[in-house]
Design a protein around this motif. Structure first.
Motif, PDB file in Angstrom:
ATOM      1  N   GLY A 268      -0.543   7.459  11.412  1.00 19.06           N
ATOM      2  CA  GLY A 268       0.811   7.082  11.046  1.00 19.06           C
ATOM      3  C   GLY A 268       1.357   5.997  11.956  1.00 19.06           C
ATOM      4  N   LYS A 269       2.230   5.136  11.406  1.00 19.62           N
ATOM      5  CA  LYS A 269       2.808   4.017  12.146  1.00 19.62           C
ATOM      6  C   LYS A 269       4.284   4.305  12.419  1.00 19.62           C
ATOM      7  N   PHE A 270       4.679   4.130  13.688  1.00 17.86           N
ATOM      8  CA  PHE A 270       6.039   4.473  14.106  1.00 17.86           C
ATOM      9  C   PHE A 270       6.968   3.272  13.981  1.00 17.86           C
ATOM     10  N   VAL A 271       8.014   3.438  13.187  1.00 20.02           N
ATOM     11  CA  VAL A 271       9.026   2.400  12.992  1.00 20.02           C
ATOM     12  C   VAL A 271      10.377   3.071  12.776  1.00 20.02           C
ATOM     13  N   SER A 272      11.385   2.639  13.542  1.00 17.87           N
ATOM     14  CA  SER A 272      12.775   3.074  13.329  1.00 17.87           C
ATOM     15  C   SER A 272      12.920   4.593  13.257  1.00 17.87           C
ATOM     16  N   GLY A 273      12.301   5.300  14.180  1.00 15.27           N
ATOM     17  CA  GLY A 273      12.441   6.744  14.249  1.00 15.27           C
ATOM     18  C   GLY A 273      11.644   7.511  13.221  1.00 15.27           C
ATOM     19  N   THR A 274      10.735   6.840  12.509  1.00 15.87           N
ATOM     20  CA  THR A 274       9.940   7.495  11.466  1.00 15.87           C
ATOM     21  C   THR A 274       8.454   7.203  11.665  1.00 15.87           C
ATOM     22  N   LEU A 275       7.626   8.127  11.165  1.00 15.85           N
ATOM     23  CA  LEU A 275       6.185   7.893  11.081  1.00 15.85           C
ATOM     24  C   LEU A 275       5.829   7.644   9.635  1.00 15.85           C
ATOM     25  N   ASN A 276       4.972   6.636   9.406  1.00 14.78           N
ATOM     26  CA  ASN A 276       4.647   6.199   8.047  1.00 14.78           C
ATOM     27  C   ASN A 276       3.142   6.215   7.834  1.00 14.78           C
ATOM     28  N   TRP A 277       2.729   6.911   6.759  1.00 15.08           N
ATOM     29  CA  TRP A 277       1.314   7.015   6.425  1.00 15.08           C
ATOM     30  C   TRP A 277       1.018   6.368   5.076  1.00 15.08           C
ATOM     31  N   SER A 278      -0.160   5.746   4.989  1.00 12.86           N
ATOM     32  CA  SER A 278      -0.715   5.418   3.677  1.00 12.86           C
ATOM     33  C   SER A 278      -1.147   6.719   3.027  1.00 12.86           C
ATOM     34  N   ALA A 279      -0.850   6.877   1.735  1.00 12.71           N
ATOM     35  CA  ALA A 279      -1.164   8.139   1.070  1.00 12.71           C
ATOM     36  C   ALA A 279      -1.546   7.892  -0.382  1.00 12.71           C
ATOM     37  N   ASN A 280      -2.299   8.835  -0.929  1.00 12.15           N
ATOM     38  CA  ASN A 280      -2.593   8.861  -2.364  1.00 12.15           C
ATOM     39  C   ASN A 280      -1.604   9.789  -3.049  1.00 12.15           C
ATOM     40  N   CYS A 281      -1.064   9.342  -4.173  1.00 12.27           N
ATOM     41  CA  CYS A 281      -0.152  10.163  -4.958  1.00 12.27           C
ATOM     42  C   CYS A 281      -0.852  10.545  -6.254  1.00 12.27           C
ATOM     43  N   PHE A 282      -0.897  11.848  -6.539  1.00 13.37           N
ATOM     44  CA  PHE A 282      -1.592  12.352  -7.715  1.00 13.37           C
ATOM     45  C   PHE A 282      -0.595  12.746  -8.793  1.00 13.37           C
ATOM     46  N   THR A 342     -10.940 -13.450  -0.776  1.00 19.48           N
ATOM     47  CA  THR A 342     -10.838 -14.839  -0.333  1.00 19.48           C
ATOM     48  C   THR A 342      -9.717 -15.018   0.686  1.00 19.48           C
ATOM     49  N   HIS A 343      -8.721 -14.108   0.648  1.00 21.27           N
ATOM     50  CA  HIS A 343      -7.587 -14.213   1.550  1.00 21.27           C
ATOM     51  C   HIS A 343      -7.161 -12.825   2.030  1.00 21.27           C
ATOM     52  N   PHE A 344      -6.523 -12.815   3.165  1.00 20.98           N
ATOM     53  CA  PHE A 344      -5.963 -11.600   3.755  1.00 20.98           C
ATOM     54  C   PHE A 344      -4.453 -11.779   3.797  1.00 20.98           C
ATOM     55  N   VAL A 345      -3.734 -10.871   3.151  1.00 22.76           N
ATOM     56  CA  VAL A 345      -2.293 -11.033   2.960  1.00 22.76           C
ATOM     57  C   VAL A 345      -1.547 -10.019   3.820  1.00 22.76           C
ATOM     58  N   VAL A 346      -0.501 -10.490   4.513  1.00 25.19           N
ATOM     59  CA  VAL A 346       0.306  -9.633   5.372  1.00 25.19           C
ATOM     60  C   VAL A 346       1.769  -9.712   4.953  1.00 25.19           C
ATOM     61  N   TRP A 347       2.357  -8.538   4.688  1.00 21.76           N
ATOM     62  CA  TRP A 347       3.790  -8.415   4.389  1.00 21.76           C
ATOM     63  C   TRP A 347       4.478  -7.673   5.534  1.00 21.76           C
ATOM     64  N   VAL A 348       5.775  -7.973   5.752  1.00 24.98           N
ATOM     65  CA  VAL A 348       6.570  -7.215   6.713  1.00 24.98           C
ATOM     66  C   VAL A 348       7.871  -6.779   6.050  1.00 24.98           C
ATOM     67  N   MET A 349       8.333  -5.585   6.445  1.00 30.36           N
ATOM     68  CA  MET A 349       9.602  -5.044   5.951  1.00 30.36           C
ATOM     69  C   MET A 349      10.670  -5.320   7.014  1.00 30.36           C
ATOM     70  N   LYS A 350      11.462  -6.350   6.787  1.00 36.84           N
ATOM     71  CA  LYS A 350      12.428  -6.804   7.785  1.00 36.84           C
ATOM     72  C   LYS A 350      13.495  -5.753   8.082  1.00 36.84           C
ATOM     73  N   ASP A 351      13.940  -5.048   7.068  1.00 38.87           N
ATOM     74  CA  ASP A 351      14.964  -4.006   7.221  1.00 38.87           C
ATOM     75  C   ASP A 351      14.358  -2.700   6.736  1.00 38.87           C
ATOM     76  N   TYR A 352      13.998  -1.824   7.687  1.00 35.91           N
ATOM     77  CA  TYR A 352      13.240  -0.634   7.325  1.00 35.91           C
ATOM     78  C   TYR A 352      13.963   0.200   6.262  1.00 35.91           C
ATOM     79  N   GLY A 353      13.189   0.606   5.244  1.00 32.99           N
ATOM     80  CA  GLY A 353      13.720   1.441   4.181  1.00 32.99           C
ATOM     81  C   GLY A 353      14.348   0.682   3.037  1.00 32.99           C
ATOM     82  N   VAL A 354      14.541  -0.622   3.183  1.00 37.84           N
ATOM     83  CA  VAL A 354      15.136  -1.451   2.130  1.00 37.84           C
ATOM     84  C   VAL A 354      14.013  -2.209   1.431  1.00 37.84           C
ATOM     85  N   GLY A 355      13.724  -1.819   0.205  1.00 41.25           N
ATOM     86  CA  GLY A 355      12.602  -2.407  -0.516  1.00 41.25           C
ATOM     87  C   GLY A 355      12.719  -3.910  -0.708  1.00 41.25           C
TER      88      GLY A 355
END
Length: 446
Positions: A268-282, A342-355
């Motif tokens: 899990g990755k720690f950001v803004s008081g939260t831990l965030n995991w990649s997950a599978n949703c069934f 062919t490429h590696f793409v990186v996104w960042v969430m500037k304001d945590y929790g705001v899509g």
């Protein structure tokens, strides 16, 4: 700047000294030994009196040491590196008390983490050798120099042929998973560590634990979350979630992972008081529309409230991309993936929790014939936008301004299995006694 006493000596004392030296030269050339001995004794006595008079004159002009307010000392110390603070802690009781004070430790932490030039940031590197070997080097040096000195770290747990996984870092603390049964919190900057009790899960083949390290600012406590996954049919897993508290040195069970969601075998990755995991949703979870195949999502746990939520990823090219990975860049949640290989793409969430705050940060091209290797999640980004990451067991620095690549080297060689950026802090320093830190500081000097 010369004082009045110094000026007097330079103009008057120097002239007197020249006269004495001329006199001594004439004495030495004197033919009568007895007369020579008597005259030399008189000359030496005159020299001693002159020296005493000069010392007395200078001492009268010396000013007392200025008084430095404690607030100013604290401000200066808060800007110093940890190595210097450990040495200063050994100077006197008042400095030891200041540097051990929890308020000062937090102030120093804040200044270090907000340093955009990354001068207080280091990267820990786990080598690909059979023995578990850890190195540490300056991030700022890696970005700005072709060759960087590295420091060998003395890992607190002695088992040289077991490679413990790096769960993550938080405020200078590194967290390692030890055989998925317990964790180690370690501040390598001050060489202080704490090992947790065993988790006590009923492990069987196929089971795994998704850990995460974070900080609860309300309780001022560092916490490690362990999501124990027991796979069932169709990759669905039963989960048990426990939280380790550094303050209490104990595990306790909390609410299980949301039904229908299974964290991937990642940290899990720690950001803004939260831990965030990649997950599978069934299907049938109630959180998203039912689908025949699991959907990649982000599940977040609030460390203070101990509640879960789903964080929406950006709109990206799902069909032509690899499964994304999560990371942290400049205290922001980031997501990265391969696009068409062919490429590696990186996104960042500037304001945590705001899509709507997701921004595509950088697209890094792959070199010809990438084979089966992919870029790692980015470790950090410099002030001018250079991205540090890893490819094929080597560090890579990509500059989007001219789309150039650099390959920073360390003097210890190449070939890294794992890496994690951390900041040099005094966190955990307040729990040590003065003699303990004194000897640690001495070892740092050697």
């Amino acid at each position: 700047m010369s004082s009045e006493g110094d000026t007097y000596y330079h103009h008057h004392g120097a002239a007197t000294a020249d006269a004495i030296m001329k006199r001594e030269r004439s004495i030495i050339n004197h033919k009568d030994p007895k007369t020579t001995q008597s005259l030399l004794a008189s000359s030496i006595e005159q020299r001693q009196k002159q020296s005493q008079n000069h010392s007395l004159s200078v001492s009268k002009t010396l000013l007392p040491l200025p008084f430095i307010p404690e607030e100013l000392i604290e401000e200066i110390f808060s800007r110093l590196p940890v190595r210097s603070l450990l040495q200063l802690r050994c100077v006197c009781k008042s400095w030891k008390s200041l540097i051990s004070d929890p308020y000062f430790i937090k102030k120093h932490l804040l200044r270090s983490t907000q340093n955009t030039s990354l001068t207080h940031h280091r990267i820990i590197l786990s080598s690909t050798t059979a023995e578990f070997n850890l190195k540490s080097c300056s991030v700022n040096s890696l970005i700005n120099n072709p060759l960087t000195n590295s420091e060998e770290l003395n890992y607190p747990v002695k088992n040289k042929y077991r490679h413990d996984g790096i769960i993550g870092s938080c405020n200078g603390l590194l967290c390692f998973a030890i055989k998925a049964e317990c964790v180690l919190l370690w501040n390598p900057s001050i060489r202080v560590s704490k090992k947790s009790p065993p988790l006590g899960n009923n492990w069987r083949p196929g089971c795994y634990t998704a850990f995460g390290l974070g900080y609860d600012h309300l309780s001022d406590d560092y916490k490690v979350v362990a999501v124990f996954c027991d796979p069932r049919e169709h990759h669905f897993s039963d989960t048990k979630v426990k939280v380790y508290s550094l303050n209490t040195n104990s595990w306790r069970k909390i609410q299980d992972f949301p039904y229908g969601f299974t964290p991937l075998h990642d940290f899990g990755k720690f950001v803004s008081g939260t831990l965030n995991w990649s997950a599978n949703c069934f299907s049938g979870s109630g959180y998203v529309n039912s689908t025949s195949n699991p959907l990649w999502v982000i599940v977040s746990l609030d460390l203070q409230k101990e509640t879960y939520r789903q964080v929406l990823p950006p709109e990206y090219e799902k069909e032509e991309s690899s499964r994304p990975s999560l990371g942290v860049l400049s205290d922001c949640l980031c997501m990265s993936y391969d696009y068409k290989k062919t490429h590696f793409v990186v996104w960042v969430m500037k304001d945590y929790g705001v899509g709507e705050s997701w921004v595509k940060l950088v697209t890094i091209p792959y070199l010809p014939n990438p084979e089966d290797f992919s870029y790692s999640v980015p470790f950090c980004i410099s002030e001018n936008g250079q991205v540090l990451l890893m490819f094929e067991f080597d560090l890579v620095l990509y500059d989007p301004r001219d789309q150039s690549f650099k390959y920073p080297r360390t003097e210890s060689g190449r070939g890294w299995f794992d890496a994690e950026v951390y900041v040099e802090t005094l966190v955990l320093g307040s729990i040590l006694s003065f003699p303990t830190l004194y000897f640690k500081a001495l070892r740092l000097l050697l």
